[in-house]
Design an enzyme around this catalytic site. Structure first.
Site, PDB file in Angstrom:
ATOM      1  N   ASP A 198      -6.963  19.962 -47.550  1.00 37.92           N
ATOM      2  CA  ASP A 198      -5.699  19.237 -47.391  1.00 37.92           C
ATOM      3  C   ASP A 198      -5.840  18.083 -46.402  1.00 37.92           C
ATOM      4  O   ASP A 198      -5.349  16.971 -46.644  1.00 37.92           O
ATOM      5  CB  ASP A 198      -4.614  20.219 -46.931  1.00 37.92           C
ATOM      6  CG  ASP A 198      -3.251  19.880 -47.516  1.00 37.92           C
ATOM      7  OD1 ASP A 198      -3.214  19.195 -48.552  1.00 37.92           O
ATOM      8  OD2 ASP A 198      -2.229  20.315 -46.956  1.00 37.92           O
ATOM      9  N   ASP A 239       1.703  24.142 -51.105  1.00 38.78           N
ATOM     10  CA  ASP A 239       2.106  24.442 -49.725  1.00 38.78           C
ATOM     11  C   ASP A 239       3.018  25.661 -49.649  1.00 38.78           C
ATOM     12  O   ASP A 239       3.312  26.165 -48.559  1.00 38.78           O
ATOM     13  CB  ASP A 239       2.819  23.231 -49.111  1.00 38.78           C
ATOM     14  CG  ASP A 239       1.909  22.014 -49.046  1.00 38.78           C
ATOM     15  OD1 ASP A 239       0.688  22.201 -48.870  1.00 38.78           O
ATOM     16  OD2 ASP A 239       2.411  20.882 -49.191  1.00 38.78           O
TER      17      ASP A 239
END
Length: 337
Positions: A198, A239
């Site tokens: 990420d 997420d």
């Protein structure tokens, strides 16, 4: 279904529909929607029998590389092909996937009002010309697929943000409910790998943000804002799902020991704190943030601190759902003998 779970489902439904009638602060909407989705998915993941298939350490190590390859492939597709063409193909794919996810999400509610044999009797359908390929389903699944099909048709034709969010929430809930990490070691490997993934794709390349903005499909939740220049705030489904399956593992660990939801509470609190920190930093710097940068350390940190405080590091690290499932299978086979 316990009262807390029922309230969480109702709150999630109400929060999803609320922006249609009242102004909801997008930051608060992001936090509450993500947390409620994780909560609902975690409790749906608790089954009478442990999952028979779980993720291995090797799969967890490879996951960030596979994800990177897919992300880069999408970036190149959008760069060299027509965006409308790519999104048209993806819409067809998500139309089918959406029917499956949405029908599976509403199936428990529908089952209660249908005859028992509709829920239990399997129908086996063979593909024409490919008789070796078959699909098993029940009548109740067919009933659940009917509203799912109409809803996905509405999404494909209108691409309304509400339809996008409902499909996205269905994907999240199904992902958390169905996916099993197997052990906390595997979970830590996966979260650590995606933590680096990420950060790299958000901070060091334009790839992640570019794909998120170009990808017109329910891979992200959209939260309406009052800013005409930026009409929606976004939160990627990853997420929610990736930390969510780790939090769900903590809940099933608590259930397996019959000690309430003590470690689930600490992991869930870590997720909430990490998400709040993401929103704070994003608004402070007015720039997109890799949410896992804040969520992963918070979830693992809160859970680790709790188990170290209780002196239960060893049982937590030794917990393995695949072994639990095998143990249950052995017991059941002995009873049959």
């Amino acid at each position: 279904m316990k009262n807390a779970e029922r309230l969480a489902n109702l709150a999630l439904a109400g929060l999803t529909l609320a922006p249609l009638v009242v102004k909801v602060d997008p930051n608060l909407n992001v936090i509450l929607t993500a947390c409620l989705t994780v909560y609902v998915g975690c409790y749906r993941s608790v089954k009478p029998t442990p999952p028979s298939e779980t993720m291995s350490n090797e799969h967890a190590m490879r996951f960030p590389f596979v994800g990177s390859a897919m992300l880069l492939s999408l970036f190149l597709l959008f760069k060299f092909l027509s965006k409308d063409l790519v999104n048209a193909v993806l819409t067809c794919y998500f139309f089918v996937l959406g029917i499956i996810a949405l029908s599976a999400t509403i199936l428990p509610a529908i089952k209660r009002s249908l005859p028992k044999h509709w829920n239990e009797d399997l129908i086996i359908w063979h593909f024409p010309y490919f008789r070796s390929l078959e699909i098993e389903f029940t009548r109740s699944q067919v009933v659940a697929a009917i509203p799912g099909t109409f809803f996905c048709a509405w999404y494909a034709s209108q691409k309304h943000w509400l339809a996008n969010n409902i499909l996205g929430l269905a994907f999240c809930i199904q992902g958390i409910e169905m996916l099993s990490l197997g052990s906390f070691k595997t979970g830590a490997i996966l979260l650590a790998g995606l933590f680096v993934y990420d950060i790299f794709w958000v901070f060091f390349t334009p790839v992640m943000v570019s794909v998120a903005k170009s990808f017109d499909a329910p891979i992200k939740l959209l939260f309406p804002t009052a800013d005409s220049a930026r009409p929606f705030s976004m939160l990627g489904l990853g997420d929610i799902v990736i930390p969510g399956i780790f939090v769900a593992l903590a809940l099933r660990f608590d259930v397996s020991r019959g000690k309430g939801s003590q470690y689930f509470k600490s992991a869930f609190l870590g997720y909430t704190v990490g998400l709040v920190l993401t929103i704070v930093v994003m608004n402070w710097f007015q720039a997109a943030q890799p949410a896992l940068l804040y969520i992963v350390p918070a979830v693992i940190g809160f859970l680790a601190a709790h188990c170290i405080w209780n002196g239960e590091v060893k049982p937590l690290l030794e917990f393995d759902e695949s072994k639990t499932a095998k143990g249950n299978d052995d017991k059941s086979s002995k009873k049959v003998e």
